[in-house]
Motif scaffolding. Structure first.
Motif, PDB file in Angstrom:
ATOM      1  N   PHE A  90     -33.277 -50.370   6.233  1.00 37.80           N
ATOM      2  CA  PHE A  90     -32.512 -51.894   4.951  1.00 37.80           C
ATOM      3  C   PHE A  90     -31.799 -52.900   5.803  1.00 37.80           C
ATOM      4  N   ARG A  91     -31.962 -53.235   6.014  1.00 35.98           N
ATOM      5  CA  ARG A  91     -31.120 -54.705   6.799  1.00 35.98           C
ATOM      6  C   ARG A  91     -30.035 -54.880   5.376  1.00 35.98           C
ATOM      7  N   PRO A  92     -28.557 -55.525   5.904  1.00 34.05           N
ATOM      8  CA  PRO A  92     -28.426 -56.020   5.055  1.00 34.05           C
ATOM      9  C   PRO A  92     -28.419 -57.014   3.709  1.00 34.05           C
ATOM     10  N   GLY A  93     -29.576 -57.665   4.534  1.00 33.43           N
ATOM     11  CA  GLY A  93     -29.794 -58.692   3.987  1.00 33.43           C
ATOM     12  C   GLY A  93     -31.332 -58.222   2.509  1.00 33.43           C
ATOM     13  N   ILE A  94     -32.138 -57.439   3.123  1.00 31.60           N
ATOM     14  CA  ILE A  94     -32.963 -56.701   2.373  1.00 31.60           C
ATOM     15  C   ILE A  94     -32.439 -56.060   1.308  1.00 31.60           C
ATOM     16  N   ARG A  95     -30.927 -55.576   1.785  1.00 30.39           N
ATOM     17  CA  ARG A  95     -29.956 -54.652  -0.018  1.00 30.39           C
ATOM     18  C   ARG A  95     -29.798 -55.355  -0.298  1.00 30.39           C
ATOM     19  N   VAL A  96     -29.184 -56.725  -0.458  1.00 32.18           N
ATOM     20  CA  VAL A  96     -28.513 -57.481  -0.700  1.00 32.18           C
ATOM     21  C   VAL A  96     -29.996 -57.635  -1.933  1.00 32.18           C
ATOM     22  N   LEU A  97     -31.021 -58.533  -1.432  1.00 31.33           N
ATOM     23  CA  LEU A  97     -32.221 -59.017  -2.720  1.00 31.33           C
ATOM     24  C   LEU A  97     -31.938 -58.011  -2.979  1.00 31.33           C
ATOM     25  N   LYS A  98     -32.524 -56.739  -2.135  1.00 31.96           N
ATOM     26  CA  LYS A  98     -33.187 -55.188  -3.700  1.00 31.96           C
ATOM     27  C   LYS A  98     -32.323 -55.544  -4.748  1.00 31.96           C
ATOM     28  N   LYS A  99     -30.315 -55.544  -4.135  1.00 32.54           N
ATOM     29  CA  LYS A  99     -30.116 -55.098  -5.285  1.00 32.54           C
ATOM     30  C   LYS A  99     -29.927 -56.101  -6.662  1.00 32.54           C
ATOM     31  N   GLY A 100     -30.540 -57.696  -6.366  1.00 35.72           N
ATOM     32  CA  GLY A 100     -29.762 -58.649  -7.411  1.00 35.72           C
ATOM     33  C   GLY A 100     -31.514 -57.902  -7.517  1.00 35.72           C
ATOM     34  N   MET A 101     -32.729 -57.930  -7.145  1.00 35.67           N
ATOM     35  CA  MET A 101     -34.070 -57.662  -7.723  1.00 35.67           C
ATOM     36  C   MET A 101     -34.107 -56.277  -9.122  1.00 35.67           C
ATOM     37  N   ASP A 102     -33.374 -55.491  -8.029  1.00 35.12           N
ATOM     38  CA  ASP A 102     -32.929 -54.503  -9.373  1.00 35.12           C
ATOM     39  C   ASP A 102     -32.178 -54.661 -10.602  1.00 35.12           C
TER      40      ASP A 102
END
Length: 339
Positions: A144-156
């Motif tokens: 996962f790219r950094p942007g995807i990881r940040v997005l998933k973290k926020g959703m989590d």
């Protein structure tokens, strides 16, 4: 092989020795699917996806006799089909070349796909060879790219706070029922392997008896006799997973990702299954693509099937796929179809 029990009505008697053959009840004119070098990768779910698209599916196992395949199986039926979809598995043999030349001589319209493209485009999974020494892709899958990881973290974080607040009554109910039916702790903490092979303690409501693993570590199953009655009910509608939202808030897990396994199992799988280590490049999840596509399983064969779906999720991640997995999980809980 597959987990799908084929009715005898869809397997022609002369071909039972070497070839699996599936037919639809009614002619549709959608053509023939022929898979050479077949090893094990089709499941019941795959057949359900393929049979509406093809009138007949023929699976040719590895090392099938060429003469038998060409003259006994294929030649009598080719006149029925205007289109043949040939799926080649070059990892194992070159039989597809002979099949292709044979069909060209019969003036057939042929579509050729590799097993890798076929799995990803039509079955939604990344093909993994049965032989641990085979490598079905040369480069590591993209993490996962950094942007995807940040997005998933926020959703989590947002989803975990929401679910912990609105499911708090279930926590009290589960604790009381567990105490009534099985004396001992309400929660069960177990070391699991997370991202980058880092172990963490996964928290769940205890669904099994205290002596469940007196004989050693074992996989869970659909009708696990080690559970007490309310524990089996919790598993069926996934109530036992609720405490894992605490793991998500701590950053050890995600809402969606490969299910975390125990070190004793992952060590074994890494030695037997190609690319198994790749699933540890992302955070494990409470639910996942493999969980909605594949039932409970025990052993290397099932782990390899699940890995195909986990790798597809990692390779083709999108908000749409993430939402689809969450939606399917909700439907599973509501309809009590948990495995």
């Amino acid at each position: 092989m597959s987990h799908f029990t084929l009715p005898t009505s869809v397997i022609s008697a002369p071909s039972r020795r070497v070839i699996h053959r599936l037919r639809k009840g009614n002619r549709t004119g959608k053509g023939l699917l022929l898979i050479t070098g077949y090893d094990y990768f089709l499941t019941k779910r795959d057949y359900k996806r393929l049979l509406p698209q093809y009138e007949e599916v023929i699976l040719v196992p590895r090392h099938t006799d060429d003469e038998y395949l060409l003259n006994v199986i294929l030649y009598p039926i080719l006149s029925k089909y205007a289109l043949i979809h040939l799926v080649a598995n070059p990892e194992y043999d070159q039989q597809h070349h002979q099949v292709y030349q044979f069909m060209v001589k019969q003036s057939k319209m042929i579509r050729v796909s590799t097993i890798t493209d076929f799995c990803e485009q039509m079955l939604g999974k990344v093909y993994i060879a049965q032989n641990a020494h085979e490598r079905t892709f040369t480069n590591d899958l993209p993490v996962f790219r950094p942007g995807i990881r940040v997005l998933k973290k926020g959703m989590d974080v947002l989803a975990s706070i929401f679910f912990l607040f609105f499911t708090s009554p279930f926590w009290v109910w589960c604790a009381l029922r567990i105490k009534q039916q099985s004396p001992g702790p309400v929660f069960y903490r177990q070391a699991r392997v997370g991202r980058q092979d880092q172990e963490f303690y996964c928290v769940k409501f205890r669904s099994m008896r205290l002596d469940a693993e007196v004989a050693g570590a074992a996989f869970s199953s659909k009708k696990d006799r080690r559970t007490f009655p309310f524990g089996a009910f919790m598993r069926k509608i996934r109530l036992d997973e609720l405490p894992q939202f605490l793991n998500v808030l701590k950053g050890e897990m995600s809402l969606v990702g490969p299910r975390p396994e125990r070190k004793v199992f992952t060590t074994s799988f890494e030695n037997q299954i190609p690319h198994y280590q790749t699933r540890h490049q992302v955070k494990p999840g409470i639910t996942g693509y493999a969980q909605i596509c594949y039932p409970y399983g025990a052993g290397v064969k099932d782990a390899r099937h699940k890995l195909m779906y986990d790798l597809y999720y990692i390779k083709h991640w999108s908000i749409r796929l993430e939402a689809y997995i969450l939606w399917r999980t909700v439907i599973t809980v509501i309809t009590k179809q948990g495995c």
